[in-house]
Design an enzyme around this catalytic site. Structure first.
Site, PDB file in Angstrom:
ATOM      1  N   GLN A  75      34.704  57.649  22.747  1.00  0.00           N
ATOM      2  CA  GLN A  75      35.994  56.892  23.082  1.00  0.00           C
ATOM      3  C   GLN A  75      36.409  55.893  21.900  1.00  0.00           C
ATOM      4  OE1 GLN A  75      38.378  56.939  25.275  1.00  0.00           O
ATOM      5  NE2 GLN A  75      37.554  58.705  26.384  1.00  0.00           N
ATOM      6  N   SER A  76      36.288  56.274  20.611  1.00  0.00           N
ATOM      7  CA  SER A  76      36.604  55.401  19.470  1.00  0.00           C
ATOM      8  C   SER A  76      37.928  54.973  19.524  1.00  0.00           C
ATOM      9  CB  SER A  76      36.237  56.235  18.297  1.00  0.00           C
ATOM     10  OG  SER A  76      36.550  55.321  17.099  1.00  0.00           O
ATOM     11  N   ASN A  77      38.305  53.758  19.496  1.00  0.00           N
ATOM     12  CA  ASN A  77      39.679  53.416  19.108  1.00  0.00           C
ATOM     13  C   ASN A  77      40.106  53.468  17.833  1.00  0.00           C
ATOM     14  OD1 ASN A  77      40.063  52.217  22.054  1.00  0.00           O
ATOM     15  ND2 ASN A  77      38.854  50.610  21.227  1.00  0.00           N
TER      16      ASN A  77
END
Length: 340
Positions: A75-77
């Site tokens: 879930q990398s921004n």
């Protein structure tokens, strides 16, 4: 201090707002609480990585790159913002996602940032298990792209190197200007710290401008000693990149608190859930479950412990990432889908 001689592109809608949180201040009965809204940087729903990408993409273009590669957790921004930034300047973007969370709900692997990565048109995504040597994985991907005729540019996780940290040197200058305009003298600046680039850039910028504003990073992954050493190392590298004396930053200025990590990176905690709901229900501002949620949980708990007094004025730097909430639906709601 000039940054104008360094390669840079325009991505951020700046200055981002600096707001007083009246309702939250009253609810906690502690210091005056302000928020620096770097969730509102603008690119692909915003976030702190956009600041770093102004310099990283600028550097990539200056070096003739055709394809940027980066890495992060599922879930990398940062990955989402990197793909969007590459799109704006005609570069391809590939990502390597590390499965640091292995027992998330189905939404964690398919919704939130993962969905947006796909909508943004990422060139390729490689999924690797937790514990993978991500530096080696990036280098291997770069070699593969070179063999295909591309000119790759590697962006480290979180955009956290001496080039990327310049984004938060710039932010420190921006914040000082806002404080001067408001005649506001804060006593502390608090934020979530992970890959270290945000905290290192802030510390370098504040040191370079001789601004005596204490910075507290609430770690979301590493333990205190390791996090502080990593931040200090990058802050010095950033000052060196700027041609400044690295000794202007004293080691004791680098402070991290790792009491709010919980069981690990990306794993929800009760204090994070409470913090997300508290800010949403008092000020209508969404935090994210991995970074700003745990960072804000640290701030709230420290206020309750009396670490900050009623005479203090505390700024919380919101690093963005609220779209990650959609990967954590069951963490916040056990409800089935609403039926008509």
């Amino acid at each position: 201090m000039l940054l104008s001689h360094l390669p840079r592109v325009k991505l951020v809608q700046a200055p981002t707002p600096l707001e007083f949180l009246l309702n939250l201040t009253k609810a906690l009965g502690g210091p005056e609480i302000y928020i620096k809204r770097d969730d509102a940087t603008g690119l692909a729903t915003g976030g702190n990585k956009t600041r770093k990408l102004e310099f990283l993409i600028g550097d990539a273009i200056a070096k003739g790159a055709t394809h940027v590669i980066t890495q992060g957790a599922t879930q990398s921004n940062h990955v989402r913002q990197t793909i969007a930034a590459a799109n704006k300047f005609g570069l391809k973007a590939s990502a390597i996602l590390e499965q640091r969370v292995n027992d998330g709900a189905v939404e964690y692997y398919n919704n939130g940032n993962v969905l947006l990565d796909e909508i943004l048109g990422v060139h390729s995504i490689d999924i690797v298990p937790g514990g993978t040597d991500m530096v080696a994985a990036l280098e291997a991907k770069a070699k593969a792209l070179e063999a295909q005729g591309e000119r790759p540019y590697i962006i480290p996780g979180g955009g956290s190197n001496a080039v990327g940290a310049l984004g938060y040197v710039s932010t420190a200058i921006e914040l000082i200007y806002q404080l001067n305009q408001l005649q506001l003298v804060p006593t502390h600046l608090v934020h979530a710290t992970g890959s270290t680039g945000t905290q290192a850039g802030l510390l370098a910028g504040l040191a370079a401008t001789n601004s005596n504003l204490p910075v507290l990073g609430i770690s979301v992954r590493a333990e205190k000693t390791k996090q502080e050493e990593n931040v200090y190392k990058l802050a010095r590298a950033t000052l060196e990149h700027l041609g400044l004396n690295t000794d202007i930053l004293a080691r004791e200025k680098v402070v991290a608190n790792s009491d709010y990590v919980g069981e690990g990176y990306g794993i929800p905690t009760e204090s994070m859930i409470e913090a997300v709901e508290l800010l949403a229900r008092t000020e209508g501002i969404f935090l994210d479950p991995v970074y700003s949620g745990k960072g804000f949980a640290g701030l709230v708990d420290l206020i309750r412990q009396g670490h900050f007094t009623k005479d203090d004025k505390v700024i919380f730097l919101h690093t963005g990432g609220a779209v990650g909430l959609f990967g954590y639906r069951t963490t916040f709601s056990e409800k089935d889908a609403y039926r008509i």
